[in-house]
Structure formats: C-alpha cells, structure tokens
Design an enzyme around this catalytic site. Structure first.
Site, mmCIF file in Angstrom:
data_model
loop_
_atom_site.group_PDB
_atom_site.id
_atom_site.type_symbol
_atom_site.label_atom_id
_atom_site.label_comp_id
_atom_site.label_asym_id
_atom_site.label_seq_id
_atom_site.Cartn_x
_atom_site.Cartn_y
_atom_site.Cartn_z
ATOM 1 N N TYR A 198 11.588 -17.644 20.510
ATOM 2 C CA TYR A 198 11.274 -16.550 19.572
ATOM 3 C C TYR A 198 11.947 -16.826 18.236
ATOM 4 C CZ TYR A 198 9.719 -14.096 23.711
ATOM 5 O OH TYR A 198 9.045 -13.764 24.871
ATOM 6 N N SER A 199 11.193 -16.613 17.164
ATOM 7 C CA SER A 199 11.783 -16.760 15.828
ATOM 8 C C SER A 199 12.761 -15.623 15.594
ATOM 9 C CB SER A 199 10.697 -16.685 14.752
ATOM 10 O OG SER A 199 9.813 -17.753 14.899
ATOM 11 N N CYS A 365 3.211 -18.813 9.427
ATOM 12 C CA CYS A 365 3.684 -18.547 10.794
ATOM 13 C C CYS A 365 2.776 -17.533 11.470
ATOM 14 C CB CYS A 365 5.120 -18.017 10.759
ATOM 15 S SG CYS A 365 5.875 -17.915 12.389
ATOM 16 N N GLU A 405 4.450 -22.984 11.340
ATOM 17 C CA GLU A 405 4.912 -22.693 12.701
ATOM 18 C C GLU A 405 3.898 -21.762 13.343
ATOM 19 O OE1 GLU A 405 9.117 -22.840 13.465
ATOM 20 O OE2 GLU A 405 8.958 -20.832 14.305
ATOM 21 N N TYR A 407 1.432 -20.892 16.873
ATOM 22 C CA TYR A 407 1.290 -21.106 18.323
ATOM 23 C C TYR A 407 0.003 -20.461 18.798
ATOM 24 C CZ TYR A 407 6.237 -22.123 17.974
ATOM 25 O OH TYR A 407 7.443 -22.635 17.613
#
Ligand code: NAP
Length: 407
Positions: A198-199, A365, A405, A407
């Site tokens: 987790y960021s 992101c 970044e 996902y």
C-alpha cells in the site's frame, strides 16, 4: 583436459521478499515472468537477463541469480513450490553470485529505457529513502490509531483511511513510498498470506505532524475473483479497530519520490486509491507553505462519483492558489463519462506549460488501464504545443521526472 561445464546464470525471484505486485511480469518485454496463486517465477529458457524488470521492482526480490547446470535449471514447478530461495549449489563451479552478473548490469540502462515507461531514477533533489528496513523475517509492528471510512456511507466503494503508529520503532518514510502489510492467517494451501503493498498517504513527518505514524488509503475488495485470496488484506485492514496490532514490512520504493527543491512543479494524475501518494506529497507541500515551496501543484483525479472520491472534502478545502485541482467523474448521474485524460485535454494549455518546464515532475498512480491513456494524452498535448514527445519522454525518464505506479 577439463570438460567444459554448460552452466546458466538462472534468474530467480525471492518468494520471501516478493510482494506479488505484478510489476515484473508487466515490465518483462519477452514474457519470461509468470505466476500462480503463490509465487512469481522466471522461465529459464526465455529470460535473456536484459534487466528491464530489475529497476521497477519495489523490493529487490527480482534481483536474484543462481549459477546452475543448464540441464538442471530450476523448473517453474520447482519455483512455484518455494517458500525461500535455494542456496547457491556449491557443486556448480565458479560464478556463484547472489545478484546479477556484471555484464547483465552493464546492459541494464539500454534495456530499461527501451521497455520501462517511467523513470527508474528518483528526482535529483529527492531525499534519500530508507528501504527494506523490515522484512518477512524481521517485520515491524504498528498499532492502529485510526480507521475512518472516507467514502460516503451509501457509496458502493468502501475506502478507508487507516493510521498506523510505530511508537518508538524507527520507520522513516518518504512521500511516494509504500509499505507491505502481512495479514494474519494462511491461505488454502496452509502457507501464510503473502504481503500486500500500500502506498503511504501521509507525509514524511507523520499523518499527525511530529508523530511516528503513517496513513494508508485502502479500498475494501468485495467482488468475487477467480483468485480466492483477493481481498484478504483489504478486508483485514478495513475491519481493524483502534489498538489492533499490524505486522508491517518495508518501506519500499526508491524512485517514485517527490523533488525537494522549492521551485519544482508537481503534475499529479491519479484514480481512486491511487491518490494516496498524491495526498502525501500535497500535504508535505501544504505544511511548508508559504515560503519553502514555490512550485505549482496541478492535480487530475478520477473517480466514479464525488461520493467515491477519497479525501473529496479536504481536497476541496485546499486553497485554489495552492493546488490546481481537476476532477473527472466517470459515473456521475446525468453526466457524460469523464476520465482524467479528458480533464487533461481540457487543460492542455496549462499542462503544456508544465511539460515545457524542466522543473516539472509527473506522477501517475492508480488503475493500470489509465497508463496508456494518460501517456497518449501527454504525447498529444506535447505534439499540439510544438514539443517532440519521444525525445521529451526519454528526457523525463532519464531525469527522474516521470513516475508511474499503476496496478
Ligand atoms: P476505481 O474506483 O476502480 O476507478 C477510479 C476511476 O478510474 C473510475 O472513475 C474509473 O472509471 C476510472 N477508470 C477506469 N479505467 C480507466 C482508464 N482506462 N483511464 C482512466 N480512468 C479509468 O479505482 P480503485 O478501485 O480505487 O483502484 C485504484 C487503483 O490504484 C487500483 O488498481 C489500486 O491497486 C491502485 N493503487 C492503489 C494504491 C493504494 O495505496 N491503495 C497505490 C497505488 C495504486 P469507470 O470504472 O467508470 O470506468
């Protein structure tokens, strides 16, 4: 006379450190990396040691090599079964090494710049990050000091802001870094659940300034997936109560970091929980204004509706002369579908001004799916304003000014 031994420097992924983020598989230009529900593995007969996957790996799990007899290379099935990497076999002559061979490393920048879409180096003025202070073998523990639902109670997305306190334990972080959470329990095959990444959503000086704590932005995964372990960690985190103890590894990340020089501009593009690092950077700058930071902040933020946009209220309260916020709602009732790319095109002139400025650092992101669209939009805006995107893109990557970044 010596008989030549046919050896192979086999590329392997350390299952103990890997946080299963899929970055390596996404990055590999020749599909040499694959995974099952447990491990990420490398196909020995396909991998050519190009190193494209190494810089983007947040934990360094990818950078492992064993010299093996070609005839005895570790099969995919063997790699799927590992809980830890095998030791270098002493029976295999010479070249026993734990990290990539020098010749492969020398090739790295060429391969990486051809295949990696974002920077593999941090901004020149970024603070030096600490990484991997805590590992699976030596994890940290943190206490939950807050767990708040961010999204509207009636909204389908259940997104939480979770604050973890490390007490007297040293856990230094920078904006843009992430941590791994080890959820308790085991998966169906009896192995411990692997870590989820987790960021960090808080700035380096703490969610609460001067406290040794970090915050995370976590969306509860409730959908049915083919992968039965999906949602294990997000549900665990979203259900935590104040005082609960959480097992943490990390921090991770040494490139997706914010510039420290005061004139740097941040162009931030995110969707959903991908807003976590943007919140961290924005808050860091907010705490230092006015005076310390003079660069611009421009944010493009996408969500389904305003009710599903994490941090909507606080974001809207930020002064307009501090941050230029542009929201894109894809499912607002009665409105046409709008993505961050659409908002960027509407502000093309201002985005172009930032693209022309060598002090601009770009951060993307969120959903993987947005990456193509955002890069295409940047390319179109650059072209429409007289900039050669291919050259600019290379420059941004080389100078640590384009960070992705997704996902
Ligand atoms: P989401 O709610 O599923 O999506 C956010 C918005 O993005 C929606 O409006 C969605 O529109 C839109 N979208 C879908 N496809 C798009 C595309 N191709 N281009 C532009 N916008 C698009 O987001 P989420 O569930 O919060 O997921 C965020 C992602 O961030 C996850 O993949 C997560 O892994 C990743 N992430 C999270 C963290 C963290 O710390 N939590 C950190 C880094 C990254 P529609 O659905 O209406 O099409």
């Amino acid at each position: 006379m010596d008989t030549p031994v046919d050896t192979l420097r086999q590329h392997l992924i350390d299952p103990e450190i890997c946080i299963r983020c899929n970055t390596c598989e996404e990055t590999c230009p020749i599909d040499a990396i694959t995974h099952d529900g447990v491990n990420y593995v490398v196909k020995a007969e396909v991998c050519n040691g190009c190193m494209a996957c190494v810089p983007p790996c947040p934990t360094g799990a990818i950078d492992n090599w064993r010299t093996v007899l070609k005839s005895a290379a570790y099969s995919l099935d063997a790699q799927y079964g590992w809980d830890e990497l095998p030791a270098q076999n002493a029976a295999v002559p010479q070249l026993a090494q734990e990290t990539a061979p020098a010749d492969a490393r020398e090739d790295a920048p060429v391969a990486a710049s051809d295949t990696v879409r974002g920077s593999t180096v941090p901004p020149w003025s970024a603070a030096r990050p600490y990484v991997q202070l805590y590992t699976h073998k030596t994890p940290a523990t943190a206490i939950v000091v807050g767990n708040y639902r961010l999204t509207d109670a009636a909204a389908p997305s259940d997104i939480h802001h979770i604050v973890l306190d490390f007490g007297a334990l040293s856990f230094p972080v920078l904006e843009g870094q992430s941590i791994g959470i080890l959820p308790p329990g085991t998966s169906a095959d009896g192995r411990p659940h692997h870590a989820r990444q987790y960021s960090i959503a808080s700035p380096r000086d703490g969610e609460r300034p001067g406290y040794n704590n970090v915050s995370l932005t976590v969306k509860r995964v409730t959908r049915e997936h083919s992968d039965a372990t999906d949602g294990v960690c997000s549900n665990y985190l979203c259900d935590l109560k104040k005082g609960d103890v959480v097992t943490v590894i990390g921090p991770f990340g040494n490139t997706f970091l914010m510039p420290n020089h005061p004139g740097s501009h941040l162009l931030m593009i995110c969707t959903g929980t991908g807003s976590a690092p943007m919140r961290a950077m924005t808050e860091y700058r907010r705490r230092r204004r006015p005076g310390e930071a003079t660069g611009k902040l421009m944010l493009f933020f996408g969500a389904r509706t305003s009710e599903e946009l994490p941090y909507f209220g606080p974001l809207m309260n930020l002064p307009k002369d501090f941050i230029d916020t542009n929201l894109a709602f894809s499912r607002a009732p009665g409105q046409p579908k709008r993505y961050v790319q659409d908002a960027m095109r509407e502000r093309a002139g201002d985005v172009a001004q930032l693209l022309k400025d060598g002090n601009t650092h770009i951060y993307v992101c969120g959903l993987k799916g947005m990456e193509d669209g955002v890069l295409q939009t940047l390319a179109d805006i650059a072209a429409a304003h007289g900039m050669a995107w291919a050259a600019l893109w290379e420059q941004l990557k080389r100078e640590g000014r384009l960070h992705l970044e997704t996902y």
